[in-house]
Design a protein around this motif. Structure first.
Motif, PDB file in Angstrom:
ATOM      1  N   LEU A  32      81.145 -28.542  54.085  1.00 39.41           N
ATOM      2  CA  LEU A  32      81.438 -26.516  53.695  1.00 39.41           C
ATOM      3  C   LEU A  32      80.053 -25.690  54.161  1.00 39.41           C
ATOM      4  O   LEU A  32      78.870 -26.463  53.632  1.00 39.41           O
ATOM      5  CB  LEU A  32      81.654 -26.479  52.550  1.00 39.41           C
ATOM      6  N   ALA A  34      78.094 -22.637  53.512  1.00 35.65           N
ATOM      7  CA  ALA A  34      77.507 -22.066  53.050  1.00 35.65           C
ATOM      8  C   ALA A  34      78.205 -20.771  52.526  1.00 35.65           C
ATOM      9  O   ALA A  34      78.527 -19.964  53.469  1.00 35.65           O
ATOM     10  CB  ALA A  34      76.047 -21.054  52.676  1.00 35.65           C
ATOM     11  N   VAL A  35      78.227 -21.014  51.621  1.00 31.12           N
ATOM     12  CA  VAL A  35      79.229 -19.077  50.666  1.00 31.12           C
ATOM     13  C   VAL A  35      78.680 -17.930  51.761  1.00 31.12           C
ATOM     14  O   VAL A  35      79.574 -17.167  52.403  1.00 31.12           O
ATOM     15  CB  VAL A  35      79.976 -19.257  49.572  1.00 31.12           C
ATOM     16  N   ASP A  71      86.462 -21.884  53.418  1.00 34.85           N
ATOM     17  CA  ASP A  71      84.584 -22.644  53.468  1.00 34.85           C
ATOM     18  C   ASP A  71      84.310 -21.112  52.574  1.00 34.85           C
ATOM     19  O   ASP A  71      82.878 -20.419  52.534  1.00 34.85           O
ATOM     20  CB  ASP A  71      85.365 -21.820  55.017  1.00 34.85           C
ATOM     21  N   GLY A  74      83.906 -21.594  49.074  1.00 33.09           N
ATOM     22  CA  GLY A  74      83.573 -22.559  48.921  1.00 33.09           C
ATOM     23  C   GLY A  74      83.913 -23.533  48.139  1.00 33.09           C
ATOM     24  O   GLY A  74      84.414 -24.259  47.364  1.00 33.09           O
TER      25      GLY A  74
END
Length: 96
Positions: A32, A34-35, A71, A74
């Motif tokens: 994933l 990074a937010v 994504d 998160g």
């Protein structure tokens, strides 16, 4: 061959040779992002009965991009995003 909208389309291929000699091709593991990596287009407050594919179709025009919303928030499991009414779901600019 994967469609360009697949979350796995940009991943590198790898191969492994089994003891039998058979060569198997697979996609490398996806992590994933990074937010904060994407630019937010919208933030939507979840209501009872919302469906992620319909929210994504309304905002991005393509329901199969639900993974982009996962994504942006998160989330490994798309169902987690809609579990609690009132949760704010971030819709980010698609990274295709």
């Amino acid at each position: 061959m994967l469609e360009s909208t697949s979350r796995y389309s940009q991943l590198e291929d790898a191969t492994i040779t089994l003891p039998s000699g058979r060569v198997v091709t697979y996609k490398r593991r996806r992590f994933l992002p990074a937010v904060e990596a994407g630019t937010a287009l919208a933030e939507i407050s979840v209501t009872e009965g919302d469906r992620l594919d319909l929210l994504v179709a309304r905002v991005l025009g393509e329901p199969q991009l639900f993974w982009q919303v996962c994504d942006a928030n998160g989330a490994m499991n798309p169902f987690d995003l809609l579990e609690e009414p009132g949760t704010v779901v971030r819709i980010a600019v698609p990274r295709l």
